[in-house]
Scaffold this motif. Structure first.
Motif, PDB file in Angstrom:
ATOM      1  N   LEU A  10       0.831  -1.206   0.000  1.00  9.34           N
ATOM      2  CA  LEU A  10       0.000   0.000   0.000  1.00  9.34           C
ATOM      3  C   LEU A  10       0.867   1.258   0.000  1.00  9.34           C
ATOM      4  N   GLN A  13       2.571   1.826  -3.299  1.00  9.94           N
ATOM      5  CA  GLN A  13       1.604   2.331  -4.263  1.00  9.94           C
ATOM      6  C   GLN A  13       1.291   3.807  -4.008  1.00  9.94           C
ATOM      7  N   VAL A  31      -8.261   4.414   3.378  1.00 11.83           N
ATOM      8  CA  VAL A  31      -8.550   3.128   2.741  1.00 11.83           C
ATOM      9  C   VAL A  31      -9.937   2.660   3.139  1.00 11.83           C
ATOM     10  N   GLU A  32     -10.507   1.823   2.270  1.00 14.31           N
ATOM     11  CA  GLU A  32     -11.780   1.173   2.556  1.00 14.31           C
ATOM     12  C   GLU A  32     -11.511  -0.309   2.759  1.00 14.31           C
ATOM     13  N   SER A  37     -12.987  -8.844   3.096  1.00 13.62           N
ATOM     14  CA  SER A  37     -11.657  -8.619   2.523  1.00 13.62           C
ATOM     15  C   SER A  37     -10.601  -9.562   3.085  1.00 13.62           C
ATOM     16  N   GLU A 104     -13.718  -5.381  -0.436  1.00 10.22           N
ATOM     17  CA  GLU A 104     -12.603  -4.546  -0.870  1.00 10.22           C
ATOM     18  C   GLU A 104     -11.587  -4.230   0.229  1.00 10.22           C
ATOM     19  N   PHE A 105     -10.372  -4.041  -0.222  1.00 12.37           N
ATOM     20  CA  PHE A 105      -9.310  -3.390   0.539  1.00 12.37           C
ATOM     21  C   PHE A 105      -8.636  -2.493  -0.489  1.00 12.37           C
ATOM     22  N   ARG A 106      -8.993  -1.215  -0.470  1.00 14.97           N
ATOM     23  CA  ARG A 106      -8.506  -0.319  -1.515  1.00 14.97           C
ATOM     24  C   ARG A 106      -8.279   1.087  -0.997  1.00 14.97           C
ATOM     25  N   ILE A 107      -7.461   1.792  -1.752  1.00 16.25           N
ATOM     26  CA  ILE A 107      -7.202   3.197  -1.445  1.00 16.25           C
ATOM     27  C   ILE A 107      -8.425   4.001  -1.864  1.00 16.25           C
TER      28      ILE A 107
END
Length: 119
Positions: A10, A13, A31-32, A37, A104-107
């Motif tokens: 992360l 990125q 982050v979400e 996830s 999700e695990f995202r920015i």
């Protein structure tokens, strides 16, 4: 703990995104994380704090937003937020549902401090 490797990835990125957008230091990363996830929010926060303290020159904070588990019913076409991992439509009771949110695990966002240049 796989959260440590996820956090390292992360941060790489985030640093790349910051560089692609003119540099500057990253002030905050949001982050979400969804309940499907496979990632624990508390462990992500702990790993983030540790990685930043050990290897990052600028201070950066992490904001975690936990997303709900949402399914789409293939029977009645309704979308509904479910609890307790009971995969049934809340409107019609059908078990024919598809997860549309919550894995999700995202920015979600990155806040940059502008790079200051001196003439």
């Amino acid at each position: 703990m796989h959260e440590m490797s996820l956090v390292r990835s992360l941060i790489r990125q985030v640093d790349l995104i910051a560089a692609e957008n003119g540099g500057g230091s990253v002030r905050e990363v949001s982050v979400e994380i969804g309940p499907l996830s496979g990632v624990e929010s508390e462990l992500v926060q702990s790993a983030f704090d540790q990685v930043i303290a050990e290897s990052h020159e600028s201070p950066m904070t992490l904001t975690i937003r936990e997303t709900p588990l949402v399914v789409h019913c293939l029977q009645c076409e309704d979308d509904c937020e479910i609890d307790n991992f009971i995969f049934r439509c809340l409107r019609c009771g059908s078990g024919h549902v598809r997860v549309i949110r919550g894995d999700e695990f995202r920015i979600a966002s990155i806040t940059l401090d502008e790079r200051v240049t001196h003439a």
